[in-house]
Design an enzyme around this catalytic site. Structure first.
Site, PDB file in Angstrom:
ATOM      1  N   ASP A  11       0.698  -1.527  -0.095  1.00 25.26           N
ATOM      2  CA  ASP A  11       0.083   0.007  -0.337  1.00 25.26           C
ATOM      3  C   ASP A  11       0.658   1.330   0.361  1.00 25.26           C
ATOM      4  OD1 ASP A  11      -2.538   1.456   0.199  1.00 25.26           O
ATOM      5  OD2 ASP A  11      -1.872   1.686   1.983  1.00 25.26           O
ATOM      6  N   ASP A  13      -0.169   5.439   1.268  1.00 19.58           N
ATOM      7  CA  ASP A  13      -0.347   5.710   2.333  1.00 19.58           C
ATOM      8  C   ASP A  13      -0.687   4.900   3.694  1.00 19.58           C
ATOM      9  OD1 ASP A  13      -0.933   8.177   0.492  1.00 19.58           O
ATOM     10  OD2 ASP A  13      -3.148   7.326  -0.391  1.00 19.58           O
ATOM     11  N   ASP A 175      -1.685  -1.498   5.598  1.00 23.87           N
ATOM     12  CA  ASP A 175      -2.234  -0.240   7.326  1.00 23.87           C
ATOM     13  C   ASP A 175      -3.161  -0.011   7.495  1.00 23.87           C
ATOM     14  OD1 ASP A 175      -2.255   1.624   5.248  1.00 23.87           O
ATOM     15  OD2 ASP A 175      -2.807   2.771   6.699  1.00 23.87           O
TER      16      ASP A 175
END
Length: 227
Positions: A11, A13, A175
């Site tokens: 991922d 961000d 995240d």
């Protein structure tokens, strides 16, 4: 000794970059353009992860205004077109460039699967010097689907040549819940970074491993492969 994972998909961000300050600045510029009040970075952090269209919808809702499918388009266009008006770039989390380079040096193929628009994601990777490390990039608008839909992640794995590998040969690193759900949908293990934008307790995400430091990723993946 060969690394146990042939392909890793990340991922962006909250995993590789702390983009909340930049996104807050750009989003507030767009809100001001449409005569809406500004948001705090703490508010914006709770909105990150579902793509830019959802972000601007949530931002307008938080300021007391709704956006439908028609009215969201000019707002989204302003947000995307003004993303790089500032000189400041998003900040890499500690250990990210060194760890990615070390994994690539060990023969691991790296991919990016993010709900951020592809053109912005590619510009960020280039500005941060990471672009050469990634063999495949899928943004939130690359396909008709995006995370948590597993087809988004599967598309990246296919381009890394990992779609036919056993689940132990590929993994997702993210995240939040979208990353975990996408990984589970395609049957690959998932590592969650604790410092990102999970929008829920990290322990409740259902990841195979939770890490506080990105530099710990290679060792954690080797432990994961050993079961």
């Amino acid at each position: 000794m060969p690394f146990p994972f042939a392909a890793l998909v990340f991922d962006l961000d909250g995993t590789l970059i702390d983009s909340a300050p930049d996104m807050t600045r750009v989003l507030n510029r767009t809100l001001a353009h449409f005569d809406r009040p500004a948001l705090t970075e703490a508010q914006v952090r709770t909105m990150i992860g579902d793509g830019s269209a959802t972000l601007v919808r949530q931002a307008f809702a938080a300021t007391g205004a709704g956006l439908d499918d028609a009215t969201v388009q000019p707002v989204l266009r302003h947000y995307l077109d003004s993303y790089f008006e500032d000189e400041e770039a998003s900040v890499l989390y500690p250990g990210v460039p060194e760890t990615l380079a070390a994994l690539a040096d060990r023969g691991v193929r790296l991919g990016l699967c993010t709900n951020k628009p592809e053109r912005i994601s590619r510009k960020l990777l280039d500005a941060l010097g990471l672009a050469p490390l990634f063999a495949a990039v899928a943004g939130g608008d690359t396909l008709p689907v995006k995370k948590p839909d597993g087809r988004h992640l599967a598309w990246v794995l296919e381009r890394l040549g990992a779609d036919g590998l056993a689940s132990a040969r590929a993994a997702m690193i993210g995240d939040n819940g979208n990353d975990v759900k996408a990984a589970r949908a395609v049957g690959v293990p998932v590592v969650a970074m604790s410092y990102g934008y999970p929008r829920m307790p990290v322990a409740d995400l259902g990841a195979d491993i939770i890490l506080d430091h990105f530099a710990d990723l290679p060792g954690a993946l080797e432990c994961l492969a050993r079961g």
